[in-house]
Design an enzyme around this catalytic site. Structure first.
Site, PDB file in Angstrom:
ATOM      1  CG  ASN A   1      -1.936   1.149   1.174  1.00 47.16           C
ATOM      2  OD1 ASN A   1      -2.011   1.900   0.201  1.00 47.16           O
ATOM      3  ND2 ASN A   1      -2.685   1.305   2.242  1.00 47.16           N
TER       4      ASN A   1
ATOM      5  CG  ASP B   1      -6.173   1.799  -0.594  1.00 50.31           C
ATOM      6  OD1 ASP B   1      -6.486   0.865   0.170  1.00 50.31           O
ATOM      7  OD2 ASP B   1      -6.571   2.967  -0.449  1.00 50.31           O
TER       8      ASP B   1
ATOM      9  CG  ASN C   1      -1.421 -11.393   3.748  1.00 48.11           C
ATOM     10  OD1 ASN C   1      -1.499 -12.024   4.797  1.00 48.11           O
ATOM     11  ND2 ASN C   1      -0.612 -10.339   3.621  1.00 48.11           N
TER      12      ASN C   1
ATOM     13  CB  SER D   1     -10.332 -16.091   8.030  1.00 47.85           C
ATOM     14  OG  SER D   1     -11.296 -15.794   9.014  1.00 47.85           O
ATOM     15  CB  SER D   2      -8.801 -13.644  12.183  1.00 48.58           C
ATOM     16  OG  SER D   2      -8.448 -13.531  13.544  1.00 48.58           O
TER      17      SER D   2
ATOM     18  CE1 TYR E   1      -8.509  -8.010  11.020  1.00 51.40           C
ATOM     19  CE2 TYR E   1      -8.921  -9.756  12.614  1.00 51.40           C
ATOM     20  CZ  TYR E   1      -8.197  -9.251  11.552  1.00 51.40           C
ATOM     21  OH  TYR E   1      -7.171  -9.987  11.018  1.00 51.40           O
TER      22      TYR E   1
ATOM     23  CE  LYS F   1      -9.170 -10.851   8.333  1.00 51.89           C
ATOM     24  NZ  LYS F   1      -8.502 -10.790   7.009  1.00 51.89           N
TER      25      LYS F   1
ATOM     26  CB  VAL G   1       1.063 -14.212  13.977  1.00 50.04           C
ATOM     27  CG1 VAL G   1       2.455 -14.462  13.416  1.00 50.04           C
ATOM     28  CG2 VAL G   1       0.129 -15.355  13.604  1.00 50.04           C
TER      29      VAL G   1
ATOM     30  CB  THR H   1       3.847  -9.972  12.353  1.00 53.21           C
ATOM     31  OG1 THR H   1       2.454  -9.608  12.464  1.00 53.21           O
ATOM     32  CG2 THR H   1       3.967 -11.442  12.005  1.00 53.21           C
TER      33      THR H   1
END
Length: 259
Positions: free
Chosen positions: A43, A69, A101, A150-151, A164, A168, A197, A199
């Site tokens: 982005n 975007d 992703n 997804s999550s 959020y 998902k 995760v 990150t």
């Protein structure tokens, strides 16, 4: 190059949105190690995307980074034109794998969630995924594969994640419909749902906040949060011929969270 690609007349090509950082970057590098060429999107962070391209090339595959975007559906036609040009540089007319992703995080209770924030999540996580996939499907080879990210939050509930997680959940439904409607072309569609995760996603909260890190560890059967290396290779494997009969599924990669 992997034996899978040696057996084919051309290298496979993947499009991975948000491929410059975090799980996306780990995914594109994991694909490159399997001999898959990559078109990755970013982005705003062009430097990270170019670094990812260099890492992919060091792994022996080809790569192009394109700005996108995913929350701006009006830009998708121009993006598709750029994808066509990138494919030409690979000597290809179509691509094989799509990994949706790219995403943003948002933390607020239901009572505190704003309409503006909700609409932004819709644009990136649902509308963007739906219409970018729609625009790219004519360029996807028959027998291709789609993975939508997804999550774990779509299965278990953590207060402050409702908006959020709802996006998902909708993506998981969309994925099943993709599998059904494009099965005649031999295209599979699956959802990968990572757990928490370590990150820089969501400001690096899982990685950098000891309280959150411990909470995640305590609720996970394997006793720790995930790392990018837990996710990227799994996605690359799911895209391979080894998993050609997996279709319309939600696969959670969370180390056994909230069991």
């Amino acid at each position: 190059m992997s034996s899978e690609n040696q057996a084919n007349s051309k290298s496979k090509v993947a499009i991975v949105t948000g491929g410059g950082r975090g799980l996306g970057r780990n995914t594109v590098v994991s694909l490159a190690r399997r001999g898959v060429d990559v078109i990755l999107t970013y982005n705003t962070n062009k430097a990270e995307a170019e670094s990812a391209v260099a890492e992919i090339e060091a792994a022996g595959a080809r790569a192009v980074a394109l700005q996108l975007d995913t929350g701006n559906a009006g830009s998708f036609d121009a993006f598709v034109a750029n994808v066509r040009q990138a494919l030409e540089t690979f000597g290809a007319k179509d691509f094989d794998y799509l990994v949706n992703n790219a995403g943003t995080s948002y933390h607020a209770s239901i009572a505190e969630t704003t309409e503006e924030a909700f609409d932004g999540l819709v644009n990136v996580h649902l509308k963007g995924v739906f219409f970018l996939t729609q625009k790219l499907l004519p360029l996807m080879a028959d027998g291709g594969r789609i993975i939508n990210i997804s999550s774990g939050l779509a299965r278990f509930s953590v207060p402050g994640s409702s908006a959020y997680a709802a996006m998902k959940g909708a993506v998981e439904v969309f994925t099943r419909y993709l599998a059904k409607e494009f099965g005649a072309r031999g295209i599979t569609a699956n959802t990968v749902a990572p757990g928490a995760v370590m990150t820089d996603f969501s400001g690096g909260i899982v990685r950098d906040n000891p309280v959150v890190n411990k909470m995640v560890s305590d609720m996970t059967a394997l006793g720790r949060p995930g790392v990018a290396d837990d996710i990227g290779p799994m996605i690359a494997s799911l895209l391979s011929e080894d998993n050609r009969w997996v279709n319309g599924q939600r696969i959670e990669v969370s180390g056994g969270a909230a069991l």
